[in-house]
Design a protein around this motif. Structure first.
Motif, short mmCIF file in Angstrom:
data_model
loop_
_atom_site.label_atom_id
_atom_site.label_comp_id
_atom_site.label_asym_id
_atom_site.label_seq_id
_atom_site.Cartn_x
_atom_site.Cartn_y
_atom_site.Cartn_z
N PRO A 133 0.87 -1.03 0.05
CA PRO A 133 0.06 -0.06 0.02
C PRO A 133 0.96 1.32 0.12
N LYS A 134 0.11 2.36 -0.40
CA LYS A 134 0.85 3.65 -0.21
C LYS A 134 0.82 4.35 1.28
N TYR A 135 -0.23 3.75 1.82
CA TYR A 135 -0.50 4.31 3.29
C TYR A 135 -0.74 3.12 4.33
N VAL A 136 -0.33 3.20 5.20
CA VAL A 136 -0.64 1.96 6.32
C VAL A 136 -0.99 2.93 7.66
N SER A 137 -2.25 2.43 8.38
CA SER A 137 -2.62 3.26 9.47
C SER A 137 -2.89 2.40 10.41
N CYS A 138 -2.29 2.36 11.62
CA CYS A 138 -2.56 1.19 12.71
C CYS A 138 -2.91 1.73 13.90
N ILE A 139 -3.59 1.20 14.62
CA ILE A 139 -3.82 1.70 16.11
C ILE A 139 -3.35 0.50 17.04
N ILE A 140 -2.50 0.78 18.08
CA ILE A 140 -2.08 0.09 19.18
C ILE A 140 -2.57 0.21 20.36
N GLN A 141 -2.64 -0.66 21.30
CA GLN A 141 -2.97 -0.34 22.53
C GLN A 141 -1.77 -0.53 23.43
N LEU A 142 -1.60 0.81 24.35
CA LEU A 142 -0.72 0.81 25.36
C LEU A 142 -1.27 0.79 26.72
N ASN A 143 -0.75 -0.12 27.56
CA ASN A 143 -1.22 -0.30 28.79
C ASN A 143 -0.39 0.44 29.96
N LEU A 144 -1.03 1.61 30.50
CA LEU A 144 -0.29 2.61 31.29
C LEU A 144 -0.24 2.00 32.68
N GLU A 145 -1.28 0.89 33.03
CA GLU A 145 -1.37 0.29 34.11
C GLU A 145 -2.17 -1.04 34.14
N GLY A 146 -1.76 -2.03 34.74
CA GLY A 146 -2.73 -3.15 34.94
C GLY A 146 -2.34 -4.15 33.46
N HIS A 165 -0.59 -13.33 21.87
CA HIS A 165 -0.43 -11.96 21.98
C HIS A 165 0.88 -11.51 22.41
N GLN A 166 1.42 -10.17 21.98
CA GLN A 166 2.52 -9.75 22.49
C GLN A 166 2.26 -8.06 22.37
N GLN A 167 3.01 -7.44 23.31
CA GLN A 167 2.83 -6.02 23.48
C GLN A 167 3.59 -5.29 22.44
N ILE A 168 2.94 -4.27 21.56
CA ILE A 168 3.74 -3.59 20.52
C ILE A 168 3.91 -2.22 21.06
N GLU A 169 5.19 -1.80 21.03
CA GLU A 169 5.58 -0.61 21.06
C GLU A 169 5.78 0.31 20.22
N GLU A 170 5.31 1.63 20.42
CA GLU A 170 5.29 2.73 19.45
C GLU A 170 6.56 2.94 18.53
N HIS A 171 7.87 3.01 19.34
CA HIS A 171 9.00 3.38 18.61
C HIS A 171 9.37 1.96 18.03
N ALA A 172 9.13 0.78 18.42
CA ALA A 172 9.57 -0.54 17.68
C ALA A 172 8.86 -0.82 16.55
N ASN A 194 -9.56 2.41 32.57
CA ASN A 194 -8.92 1.30 33.17
C ASN A 194 -7.32 1.65 32.52
N GLY A 195 -6.53 2.57 32.58
CA GLY A 195 -5.43 2.81 32.67
C GLY A 195 -4.88 2.43 31.14
N LYS A 196 -5.55 2.67 30.05
CA LYS A 196 -4.97 2.24 28.77
C LYS A 196 -5.29 3.22 27.53
N LYS A 197 -4.35 3.50 26.69
CA LYS A 197 -4.67 4.32 25.75
C LYS A 197 -4.33 3.91 24.13
N LEU A 198 -5.21 4.10 23.29
CA LEU A 198 -5.07 3.94 21.82
C LEU A 198 -4.01 4.75 21.20
N VAL A 199 -3.33 4.24 20.55
CA VAL A 199 -2.35 5.14 19.83
C VAL A 199 -2.37 4.87 18.26
N GLN A 200 -2.77 5.71 17.41
CA GLN A 200 -2.85 5.53 16.08
C GLN A 200 -1.55 6.17 15.24
N ILE A 201 -0.76 5.44 14.51
CA ILE A 201 0.29 5.57 13.81
C ILE A 201 0.05 5.49 12.41
#
Length: 205
Positions: A133-146, A165-172, A194-201
């Motif tokens: 694709p020309k573009y890729v849009s991803c949303i990952i979940q980061l667990n700030l707690e719990g 399941h494996q934790q995905i990190e923004e910079h990685a 519940n101490g989580k956030k969604l990050v779209q990159i």
């Protein structure tokens, strides 16, 4: 080995995701409107489409083809039933992304929301290289707690996901995408309960 997602009822998954204490279904729905509208493209592929959350934002006059990809065939059947207005535009394919990358068609935009967590960086690179694709849009979940799964009455429905399941990190993720010549062009964050956030990159080649 059977993919654990094949054994999770769609109703359990969606009921968990839309709880007031989770709010992922609603938040992703809003974010997906932005994903669909952001770029001048004619084809989009949604990886891990499940029951089709967000498809109501598809504009028929913008897209020539919408591909829905999932490993669970019953999810795909439900997505088609829910959006009869997309007949002729939406094409759903049951594909296991860990084994059947070569069955994926080409698309201008790939959307991968809460998907990379279940296939990993390297497999995701292979998927993107194949779809091209020309573009890729991803949303990952980061667990700030719990825990990575929010507590709910449906919690044990997801027990089998621990094995994939494996934790995905923004910079990685940005590093992995840069390795296949996709650079980060946009980042958005939405805080969840519940101490989580969604990050779209978003990435562009």
């Amino acid at each position: 080995m059977k993919n654990p997602w094949e054994g999770i009822p769609l109703t359990d998954y969606e009921n968990h995701m839309k709880l007031d204490s989770v709010m992922q279904l609603q938040t992703m729905n809003e974010m997906m409107k932005g994903q669909f509208d952001a770029y001048s493209i004619s084809s989009v592929m949604i990886l891990g489409i499940a029951g089709g959350n967000g498809l109501e934002h598809i504009q028929r006059d913008k897209f020539k083809k919408v591909y829905g990809i999932d490993v669970n065939a019953s999810y795909l059947k439900e997505a088609v039933l829910r959006y009869p207005e997309l007949e002729g535009l939406l094409e759903c394919r049951c594909i296991n992304l860990t084994e059947e990358t070569n069955q994926l068609p080409k698309a201008d935009l790939v959307i991968a929301n809460l998907l990379i967590e279940y296939i990993g960086y390297e497999r995701f690179q292979k998927v993107i290289n194949h779809v091209s694709p020309k573009y890729v849009s991803c949303i990952i979940q980061l667990n700030l707690e719990g825990s990575w799964v929010s507590d709910s009455p449906y919690l044990h429905t997801f027990d089998g996901l621990e094995q994939v399941h494996q934790q995905i990190e923004e910079h990685a993720l940005e590093k992995a995408m840069l390795e296949i010549e996709y650079r980060s062009i946009k980042t958005l964050e939405r805080i969840l309960p519940n101490g989580k956030k969604l990050v779209q990159i978003d990435f562009e080649r």
